[in-house]
Design a protein around this motif. Structure first.
Motif, PDB file in Angstrom:
ATOM      1  N   ASN A 132       0.803  -1.224   0.000  1.00  0.00           N
ATOM      2  CA  ASN A 132       0.000   0.000   0.000  1.00  0.00           C
ATOM      3  C   ASN A 132       0.835   1.274   0.000  1.00  0.00           C
ATOM      4  OD1 ASN A 132      -2.471  -1.396  -0.005  1.00  0.00           O
ATOM      5  ND2 ASN A 132      -2.427  -1.627   2.224  1.00  0.00           N
ATOM      6  N   PHE A 133       2.077   1.181   0.475  1.00  0.00           N
ATOM      7  CA  PHE A 133       2.921   2.381   0.564  1.00  0.00           C
ATOM      8  C   PHE A 133       4.120   2.322  -0.380  1.00  0.00           C
ATOM      9  CE2 PHE A 133       0.495   2.124   4.497  1.00  0.00           C
ATOM     10  CZ  PHE A 133      -0.075   3.394   4.532  1.00  0.00           C
ATOM     11  N   LYS A 134       4.002   1.458  -1.405  1.00  0.00           N
ATOM     12  CA  LYS A 134       4.934   1.458  -2.555  1.00  0.00           C
ATOM     13  C   LYS A 134       6.394   1.296  -2.125  1.00  0.00           C
ATOM     14  CE  LYS A 134       1.215   2.357  -4.897  1.00  0.00           C
ATOM     15  NZ  LYS A 134       0.457   1.200  -5.439  1.00  0.00           N
ATOM     16  N   ILE A 135       6.655   0.292  -1.280  1.00  0.00           N
ATOM     17  CA  ILE A 135       8.026   0.004  -0.858  1.00  0.00           C
ATOM     18  C   ILE A 135       8.817  -0.542  -2.045  1.00  0.00           C
ATOM     19  CG2 ILE A 135       9.430  -1.440   0.673  1.00  0.00           C
ATOM     20  CD1 ILE A 135       7.876   0.884   2.035  1.00  0.00           C
ATOM     21  N   LYS A 136      10.040  -0.053  -2.212  1.00  0.00           N
ATOM     22  CA  LYS A 136      10.846  -0.430  -3.385  1.00  0.00           C
ATOM     23  C   LYS A 136      11.428  -1.835  -3.273  1.00  0.00           C
ATOM     24  CE  LYS A 136      12.177   4.400  -4.115  1.00  0.00           C
ATOM     25  NZ  LYS A 136      13.289   5.384  -3.968  1.00  0.00           N
ATOM     26  N   HIS A 137      11.640  -2.310  -2.045  1.00  0.00           N
ATOM     27  CA  HIS A 137      12.246  -3.624  -1.862  1.00  0.00           C
ATOM     28  C   HIS A 137      11.983  -4.082  -0.434  1.00  0.00           C
ATOM     29  CE1 HIS A 137      16.167  -6.257  -2.296  1.00  0.00           C
ATOM     30  NE2 HIS A 137      15.072  -6.979  -2.228  1.00  0.00           N
ATOM     31  N   LEU A 138      11.470  -5.296  -0.283  1.00  0.00           N
ATOM     32  CA  LEU A 138      11.291  -5.906   1.034  1.00  0.00           C
ATOM     33  C   LEU A 138      12.316  -7.024   1.187  1.00  0.00           C
ATOM     34  CD1 LEU A 138       9.876  -6.642   3.702  1.00  0.00           C
ATOM     35  CD2 LEU A 138       8.216  -7.967   2.363  1.00  0.00           C
ATOM     36  N   VAL A 139      13.226  -6.862   2.151  1.00  0.00           N
ATOM     37  CA  VAL A 139      14.203  -7.892   2.501  1.00  0.00           C
ATOM     38  C   VAL A 139      13.752  -8.478   3.838  1.00  0.00           C
ATOM     39  CG1 VAL A 139      16.627  -8.364   2.998  1.00  0.00           C
ATOM     40  CG2 VAL A 139      16.021  -6.590   1.338  1.00  0.00           C
ATOM     41  N   TYR A 140      13.686  -9.801   3.935  1.00  0.00           N
ATOM     42  CA  TYR A 140      13.141 -10.391   5.162  1.00  0.00           C
ATOM     43  C   TYR A 140      13.922 -11.638   5.571  1.00  0.00           C
ATOM     44  CZ  TYR A 140      10.883 -13.739   2.002  1.00  0.00           C
ATOM     45  OH  TYR A 140      10.662 -14.714   1.055  1.00  0.00           O
ATOM     46  N   ALA A 141      13.850 -11.948   6.866  1.00  0.00           N
ATOM     47  CA  ALA A 141      14.553 -13.096   7.425  1.00  0.00           C
ATOM     48  C   ALA A 141      13.730 -14.357   7.259  1.00  0.00           C
ATOM     49  CB  ALA A 141      14.838 -12.857   8.905  1.00  0.00           C
ATOM     50  N   SER A 142      14.327 -15.349   6.611  1.00  0.00           N
ATOM     51  CA  SER A 142      13.817 -16.708   6.674  1.00  0.00           C
ATOM     52  C   SER A 142      14.787 -17.491   7.551  1.00  0.00           C
ATOM     53  CB  SER A 142      13.676 -17.298   5.272  1.00  0.00           C
ATOM     54  OG  SER A 142      13.072 -18.583   5.338  1.00  0.00           O
ATOM     55  N   SER A 143      14.885 -18.804   7.373  1.00  0.00           N
ATOM     56  CA  SER A 143      15.724 -19.581   8.273  1.00  0.00           C
ATOM     57  C   SER A 143      16.164 -20.885   7.628  1.00  0.00           C
ATOM     58  CB  SER A 143      14.943 -19.893   9.556  1.00  0.00           C
ATOM     59  OG  SER A 143      15.606 -20.861  10.337  1.00  0.00           O
ATOM     60  N   SER A 144      17.338 -21.352   8.017  1.00  0.00           N
ATOM     61  CA  SER A 144      17.807 -22.660   7.553  1.00  0.00           C
ATOM     62  C   SER A 144      16.909 -23.784   8.055  1.00  0.00           C
ATOM     63  CB  SER A 144      19.238 -22.909   8.040  1.00  0.00           C
ATOM     64  OG  SER A 144      19.292 -22.918   9.451  1.00  0.00           O
ATOM     65  N   SER A 145      16.101 -23.504   9.080  1.00  0.00           N
ATOM     66  CA  SER A 145      15.229 -24.549   9.623  1.00  0.00           C
ATOM     67  C   SER A 145      14.172 -25.009   8.620  1.00  0.00           C
ATOM     68  CB  SER A 145      14.549 -24.055  10.904  1.00  0.00           C
ATOM     69  OG  SER A 145      13.670 -22.989  10.629  1.00  0.00           O
ATOM     70  N   VAL A 146      13.943 -24.232   7.551  1.00  0.00           N
ATOM     71  CA  VAL A 146      12.950 -24.654   6.554  1.00  0.00           C
ATOM     72  C   VAL A 146      13.355 -25.954   5.867  1.00  0.00           C
ATOM     73  CG1 VAL A 146      12.201 -22.281   6.113  1.00  0.00           C
ATOM     74  CG2 VAL A 146      13.917 -23.319   4.611  1.00  0.00           C
ATOM     75  N   TYR A 147      14.653 -26.300   5.901  1.00  0.00           N
ATOM     76  CA  TYR A 147      15.112 -27.524   5.239  1.00  0.00           C
ATOM     77  C   TYR A 147      14.675 -28.786   5.965  1.00  0.00           C
ATOM     78  CZ  TYR A 147      17.826 -24.619   2.092  1.00  0.00           C
ATOM     79  OH  TYR A 147      18.181 -23.698   1.133  1.00  0.00           O
ATOM     80  N   GLY A 148      14.318 -28.659   7.244  1.00  0.00           N
ATOM     81  CA  GLY A 148      13.714 -29.762   7.969  1.00  0.00           C
ATOM     82  C   GLY A 148      14.470 -31.070   7.864  1.00  0.00           C
ATOM     83  N   LEU A 149      13.810 -32.090   7.307  1.00  0.00           N
ATOM     84  CA  LEU A 149      14.381 -33.434   7.232  1.00  0.00           C
ATOM     85  C   LEU A 149      15.239 -33.660   5.993  1.00  0.00           C
ATOM     86  CD1 LEU A 149      11.221 -35.430   8.424  1.00  0.00           C
ATOM     87  CD2 LEU A 149      13.283 -34.911   9.748  1.00  0.00           C
ATOM     88  N   ASN A 150      15.563 -32.585   5.294  1.00  0.00           N
ATOM     89  CA  ASN A 150      16.386 -32.698   4.086  1.00  0.00           C
ATOM     90  C   ASN A 150      17.739 -33.347   4.426  1.00  0.00           C
ATOM     91  OD1 ASN A 150      17.626 -32.373   1.644  1.00  0.00           O
ATOM     92  ND2 ASN A 150      17.456 -30.154   1.553  1.00  0.00           N
ATOM     93  N   LYS A 151      18.102 -34.386   3.699  1.00  0.00           N
ATOM     94  CA  LYS A 151      19.353 -35.106   3.947  1.00  0.00           C
ATOM     95  C   LYS A 151      20.479 -34.675   3.008  1.00  0.00           C
ATOM     96  CE  LYS A 151      17.615 -37.757   7.163  1.00  0.00           C
ATOM     97  NZ  LYS A 151      17.988 -37.536   8.574  1.00  0.00           N
ATOM     98  N   LYS A 152      20.138 -33.980   1.919  1.00  0.00           N
ATOM     99  CA  LYS A 152      21.147 -33.594   0.935  1.00  0.00           C
ATOM    100  C   LYS A 152      21.998 -32.442   1.490  1.00  0.00           C
ATOM    101  CE  LYS A 152      21.310 -31.462  -3.644  1.00  0.00           C
ATOM    102  NZ  LYS A 152      21.410 -30.100  -3.122  1.00  0.00           N
ATOM    103  N   ILE A 153      23.319 -32.599   1.432  1.00  0.00           N
ATOM    104  CA  ILE A 153      24.259 -31.604   1.954  1.00  0.00           C
ATOM    105  C   ILE A 153      25.199 -31.171   0.837  1.00  0.00           C
ATOM    106  CG2 ILE A 153      26.169 -31.247   3.577  1.00  0.00           C
ATOM    107  CD1 ILE A 153      23.525 -31.308   5.002  1.00  0.00           C
ATOM    108  N   PRO A 154      25.526 -29.882   0.687  1.00  0.00           N
ATOM    109  CA  PRO A 154      24.973 -28.751   1.447  1.00  0.00           C
ATOM    110  C   PRO A 154      23.557 -28.398   0.996  1.00  0.00           C
ATOM    111  CG  PRO A 154      26.502 -27.957  -0.221  1.00  0.00           C
ATOM    112  CD  PRO A 154      26.576 -29.452  -0.266  1.00  0.00           C
ATOM    113  N   PHE A 155      22.828 -27.682   1.848  1.00  0.00           N
ATOM    114  CA  PHE A 155      21.467 -27.279   1.529  1.00  0.00           C
ATOM    115  C   PHE A 155      21.472 -26.237   0.412  1.00  0.00           C
ATOM    116  CE2 PHE A 155      20.140 -27.981   6.249  1.00  0.00           C
ATOM    117  CZ  PHE A 155      20.143 -29.349   6.054  1.00  0.00           C
ATOM    118  N   SER A 156      20.615 -26.440  -0.553  1.00  0.00           N
ATOM    119  CA  SER A 156      20.498 -25.512  -1.683  1.00  0.00           C
ATOM    120  C   SER A 156      19.082 -24.971  -1.759  1.00  0.00           C
ATOM    121  CB  SER A 156      20.840 -26.250  -2.985  1.00  0.00           C
ATOM    122  OG  SER A 156      20.443 -25.489  -4.105  1.00  0.00           O
TER     123      SER A 156
END
Length: 340
Positions: A132-156
């Motif tokens: 609504n206020f026309k922000i040029k760029h939103l940068v936000y924190a996610s987390s490595s925890s989203v990979y959960g039970l992923n066994k493939k290393i390194p996480f991509s």
């Protein structure tokens, strides 16, 4: 630029605000200063940015830094859908850096409601205000925890992340999906950053670095989960913040022209360190051996993390450079000084 940094009294938000200010930007910090961990630590971070802690306790009142004219602070909940739009309307931000969230994997098993309020409702409000206020760029924190039970290393970031094993991880994956929707529907450039085990001075008391150091100094045993058979991509806070700031300051022209408005990156040290080796570095810096209480793995924990940061290197010339020995020494020196 004028930048909103949410979670500004938090660990990464504090350092991000500090670097952005030193680079000449105007920063408005936002934080609700909840009591998930010691609020004195949060207030003392704000003091480093020039905000009097007494002022910071005033709800919904913008406080100006005493030492840096380009920094001001407001205490507010992201889920406040009445006051947050007023802040956006009055301040006219160019960029939003959303680092505020209810943190912690294990705490999400005890208090799931706080994760829904802050990480889902709060993030939706950030998206709506950005739209609504026309922000040029939103940068936000996610987390490595989203990979959960992923066994493939390194996480991509090309890996499937449909199997989170904590509510915290599920909320972070939800943030990425919500951001994708807003980028697609409303042409908002969004960049999600999957942080990998950030540590360093002023760090959170619930993180391993802090818990181990505190216990060893106070002659208490440390809890070593999964009987020490854990590995983490430990990333020093300066390296994390360098990547965050590069993304904030980088123009979005190429992405807009290509209609490539939604991006997610891993941001880590590009290496995996054994937990027992990490503990050994702490012991070396403290000059004493820890008493170790070996325990089974905790619900919501994963055995190993390792970030593939090739995309961040390619797009932003990202180069984490702090070794574990340097980083651990820096934290231990800060801890001794802060707690005398």
């Amino acid at each position: 630029m004028k930048i909103l940094v949410t979670g500004a009294a938090g660990f990464i938000g504090f350092f991000t605000s500090k670097v952005l200010l030193s680079n000449g930007h105007t920063v408005v910090g936002l934080d609700n200063i909840n009591d998930y961990y010691d609020t004195n630590l949060k207030f003392n971070r704000l003091k480093q940015l020039g905000i009097n802690s007494q002022e910071a306790t005033i709800f919904n009142n913008l406080c100006n830094s005493q030492t840096n004219a380009n920094f001001s602070f407001i205490r507010m909940n992201l889920e406040d859908r009445e006051e947050l739009p007023k802040l956006f309307d009055g301040q006219k931000f160019d960029i939003v850096c959303n680092l505020a969230a209810q943190a912690g994997v294990r705490y999400s098993l005890e208090n799931p409601e706080s994760y829904v309020d802050s990480n889902l409702v709060g993030f939706l409000n950030i998206l709506e205000c950005s739209r609504n206020f026309k922000i040029k760029h939103l940068v936000y924190a996610s987390s490595s925890s989203v990979y959960g039970l992923n066994k493939k290393i390194p996480f991509s970031t090309d890996d499937n992340v449909d199997y989170p094993i904590s509510l915290y991880a599920a909320t972070k994956k939800s943030n990425e999906l919500m951001a994708h929707t807003y980028s697609h529907l409303f042409k908002i450039p969004t960049t999600g950053l999957r942080f990998f085990t950030v540590y360093g001075p002023w760090g959170r008391p619930d993180m391993a670095m802090f818990l181990f150091t505190d216990a060893i100094i106070n002659d208490k045993p440390i809890k070593v989960f999964n009987y020490g058979k854990m590995e983490r991509d430990f990333t020093y806070v300066d390296d994390i913040v360098e990547g965050v700031v590069r993304i904030i300051e980088h123009p979005n022209k190429d992405r807009i022209e290509k209609n490539d408005l939604y991006k997610v990156y891993n941001i880590g040290n590009n290496n995996s360190v054994k937990l027992l080796d990490f503990i050994k570095e702490i012991e070396l810096n403290l000059g004493t051996e820890a008493e170790k209480n070996m325990l089974p793995i905790q619900p919501g924990d994963v055995e190993r993390t390792w970030a593939n940061v090739d995309d961040l290197i390619k797009d932003y010339d990202y180069s984490p450079s702090t070794s574990i020995s340097q980083g651990v020494k820096s934290f231990v020196d800060w801890y001794k000084s802060y707690y005398k």
